[in-house]
Design a protein around this motif. Structure first.
Motif, PDB file in Angstrom:
ATOM      1  N   ASN A   1       0.853  -1.191   0.000  1.00 25.48           N
ATOM      2  CA  ASN A   1       0.000   0.000   0.000  1.00 25.48           C
ATOM      3  C   ASN A   1       0.888   1.238   0.000  1.00 25.48           C
ATOM      4  O   ASN A   1       1.187   1.785   1.069  1.00 25.48           O
ATOM      5  N   PRO A   2       1.325   1.679  -1.179  1.00 25.56           N
ATOM      6  CA  PRO A   2       2.280   2.793  -1.274  1.00 25.56           C
ATOM      7  C   PRO A   2       1.813   4.044  -0.545  1.00 25.56           C
ATOM      8  O   PRO A   2       0.656   4.450  -0.643  1.00 25.56           O
ATOM      9  N   GLY A   3       2.728   4.634   0.212  1.00 26.80           N
ATOM     10  CA  GLY A   3       2.453   5.861   0.948  1.00 26.80           C
ATOM     11  C   GLY A   3       1.957   5.645   2.356  1.00 26.80           C
ATOM     12  O   GLY A   3       1.962   6.564   3.168  1.00 26.80           O
ATOM     13  N   LEU A   4       1.514   4.427   2.683  1.00 29.77           N
ATOM     14  CA  LEU A   4       0.998   4.145   4.022  1.00 29.77           C
ATOM     15  C   LEU A   4       2.058   3.438   4.861  1.00 29.77           C
ATOM     16  O   LEU A   4       2.904   2.721   4.328  1.00 29.77           O
TER      17      LEU A   4
ATOM     18  N   THR B   1       2.449   6.171  14.361  1.00 28.38           N
ATOM     19  CA  THR B   1       2.093   6.460  12.975  1.00 28.38           C
ATOM     20  C   THR B   1       0.657   6.023  12.703  1.00 28.38           C
ATOM     21  O   THR B   1       0.100   5.202  13.433  1.00 28.38           O
ATOM     22  N   PHE B   2       0.095   6.597  11.664  1.00 27.19           N
ATOM     23  CA  PHE B   2      -1.194   6.155  11.154  1.00 27.19           C
ATOM     24  C   PHE B   2      -1.234   6.496   9.674  1.00 27.19           C
ATOM     25  O   PHE B   2      -0.418   7.280   9.171  1.00 27.19           O
ATOM     26  N   GLY B   3      -2.173   5.918   8.984  1.00 20.66           N
ATOM     27  CA  GLY B   3      -2.346   6.246   7.581  1.00 20.66           C
ATOM     28  C   GLY B   3      -3.615   5.625   7.040  1.00 20.66           C
ATOM     29  O   GLY B   3      -4.141   4.663   7.602  1.00 20.66           O
ATOM     30  N   ALA B   4      -4.107   6.214   5.954  1.00 22.35           N
ATOM     31  CA  ALA B   4      -5.293   5.699   5.262  1.00 22.35           C
ATOM     32  C   ALA B   4      -5.330   6.326   3.881  1.00 22.35           C
ATOM     33  O   ALA B   4      -4.671   7.339   3.627  1.00 22.35           O
TER      34      ALA B   4
ATOM     35  N   ARG C   1      -8.054   7.900  -3.442  1.00 22.12           N
ATOM     36  CA  ARG C   1      -6.709   7.431  -3.812  1.00 22.12           C
ATOM     37  C   ARG C   1      -5.592   8.266  -3.194  1.00 22.12           C
ATOM     38  O   ARG C   1      -4.423   7.991  -3.405  1.00 22.12           O
ATOM     39  N   SER C   2      -5.945   9.291  -2.442  1.00 23.73           N
ATOM     40  CA  SER C   2      -4.943  10.169  -1.834  1.00 23.73           C
ATOM     41  C   SER C   2      -4.555   9.659  -0.453  1.00 23.73           C
ATOM     42  O   SER C   2      -5.400   9.175   0.308  1.00 23.73           O
ATOM     43  N   VAL C   3      -3.292   9.825  -0.122  1.00 26.13           N
ATOM     44  CA  VAL C   3      -2.767   9.346   1.153  1.00 26.13           C
ATOM     45  C   VAL C   3      -3.003  10.386   2.248  1.00 26.13           C
ATOM     46  O   VAL C   3      -2.679  11.563   2.094  1.00 26.13           O
ATOM     47  N   PHE C   4      -3.595   9.944   3.355  1.00 21.85           N
ATOM     48  CA  PHE C   4      -3.702  10.730   4.591  1.00 21.85           C
ATOM     49  C   PHE C   4      -2.814  10.024   5.593  1.00 21.85           C
ATOM     50  O   PHE C   4      -3.039   8.860   5.917  1.00 21.85           O
ATOM     51  N   VAL C   5      -1.778  10.716   6.075  1.00 28.67           N
ATOM     52  CA  VAL C   5      -0.763  10.035   6.880  1.00 28.67           C
ATOM     53  C   VAL C   5      -0.176  10.974   7.928  1.00 28.67           C
ATOM     54  O   VAL C   5      -0.171  12.199   7.759  1.00 28.67           O
TER      55      VAL C   5
ATOM     56  N   ALA D   1      -3.713  13.550  13.596  1.00 33.43           N
ATOM     57  CA  ALA D   1      -3.256  14.751  12.894  1.00 33.43           C
ATOM     58  C   ALA D   1      -2.098  14.422  11.972  1.00 33.43           C
ATOM     59  O   ALA D   1      -1.126  13.790  12.373  1.00 33.43           O
ATOM     60  N   GLY D   2      -2.225  14.883  10.711  1.00 36.68           N
ATOM     61  CA  GLY D   2      -1.170  14.642   9.736  1.00 36.68           C
ATOM     62  C   GLY D   2      -1.367  15.489   8.501  1.00 36.68           C
ATOM     63  O   GLY D   2      -1.713  16.671   8.607  1.00 36.68           O
ATOM     64  N   GLU D   3      -1.179  14.875   7.317  1.00 34.04           N
ATOM     65  CA  GLU D   3      -1.295  15.585   6.056  1.00 34.04           C
ATOM     66  C   GLU D   3      -2.138  14.802   5.060  1.00 34.04           C
ATOM     67  O   GLU D   3      -2.087  13.575   5.020  1.00 34.04           O
ATOM     68  N   TRP D   4      -2.892  15.547   4.273  1.00 29.76           N
ATOM     69  CA  TRP D   4      -3.665  14.984   3.168  1.00 29.76           C
ATOM     70  C   TRP D   4      -3.589  15.975   2.017  1.00 29.76           C
ATOM     71  O   TRP D   4      -3.895  17.150   2.191  1.00 29.76           O
ATOM     72  N   ARG D   5      -3.144  15.539   0.877  1.00 31.62           N
ATOM     73  CA  ARG D   5      -2.974  16.378  -0.311  1.00 31.62           C
ATOM     74  C   ARG D   5      -2.104  17.608  -0.015  1.00 31.62           C
ATOM     75  O   ARG D   5      -2.360  18.703  -0.509  1.00 31.62           O
ATOM     76  N   GLY D   6      -1.089  17.421   0.844  1.00 28.53           N
ATOM     77  CA  GLY D   6      -0.170  18.509   1.176  1.00 28.53           C
ATOM     78  C   GLY D   6      -0.692  19.509   2.185  1.00 28.53           C
ATOM     79  O   GLY D   6      -0.024  20.498   2.484  1.00 28.53           O
ATOM     80  N   ASN D   7      -1.886  19.282   2.735  1.00 34.88           N
ATOM     81  CA  ASN D   7      -2.484  20.208   3.699  1.00 34.88           C
ATOM     82  C   ASN D   7      -2.536  19.582   5.089  1.00 34.88           C
ATOM     83  O   ASN D   7      -2.770  18.378   5.215  1.00 34.88           O
TER      84      ASN D   7
END
Length: 194
Positions: free
Chosen positions: A35-38, A48-51, A55-59, A81-87
């Motif tokens: 699962n690339p990016g996660l 860590t966390f991710g989802a 198709r965009s990575v929230f991590v 708390a992290g980043e999604w689409r650079g935000n």
């Protein structure tokens, strides 16, 4: 045993036993090859966390504290708390009726599953600190393993590990949050009972 073999073994043992609480606060991102990016699913307290949001990575990232638990009078709130689409992005999962007294009480979540589409749950997405309550129509969070972490025989944190998946609407468009996983150390500095 020869000295050239014994010295590296001793060095490794000294390194392994010199773990401090400061290293427990750091995030360790081990990539998931499938699962690339996660981050890979783990139960070691890697913070860590991710989802995938569609198709965009929230991590999680290294700038933000990946998780906080805030317990109010009748509600448990898990903030990722992290980043999604650079935000900067935060996902908050609120569960009414679950109110642990402190982070040691989180072990009661071990191997439990919560239906995120139930009336007892509210899921909110914060993009750039702007909240959007999500209307979840299918999905769950599974606290696969919740364990106490001891350092030098002293309880230092509770490790929450698990998965989440759900379907919702984002600006009136159906989306899926999929392959969600978390491995979080929760202790004095990120558990709040208000």
């Amino acid at each position: 045993m020869k000295k050239h073999i014994l010295l590296p073994i001793i060095a490794c043992l000294l390194l392994a036993t010199s773990c401090t609480e400061e290293t427990l606060d750091q995030s360790v991102f081990v990539p998931d090859v499938n699962n690339p990016g996660l981050p890979a699913y783990s139960e070691w307290g890697y913070n860590t966390f991710g989802a995938y949001i569609d198709r965009s990575v929230f991590v999680s990232n290294n700038q933000d504290l990946p998780a906080k638990i805030i317990v109010s009078a009748d509600t448990f709130n898990l903030r990722l708390a992290g980043e999604w689409r650079g935000n900067p992005t935060t996902l908050k999962i609120s569960i009414k009726g679950y109110v642990p007294n402190d982070y040691t009480g989180l072990v009661s979540l071990n191997d439990s599953t919560v239906n995120l589409a139930s009336d007892a749950c509210v899921v909110t997405l914060y993009e750039n600190n702007v909240p959007l309550r999500l209307n979840v129509f299918e999905g769950q969070i599974h606290f696969k393993r919740v364990q106490k972490l001891f350092v030098d025989k002293e309880m230092t944190e509770t490790i929450l590990s698990g998965t989440f998946n759900f379907k919702t609407f984002y600006h009136n468009e159906p989306i899926a949050i999929s392959k969600g996983r978390f491995d979080l150390g929760i202790g004095y500095d990120n558990f709040y009972k208000l």
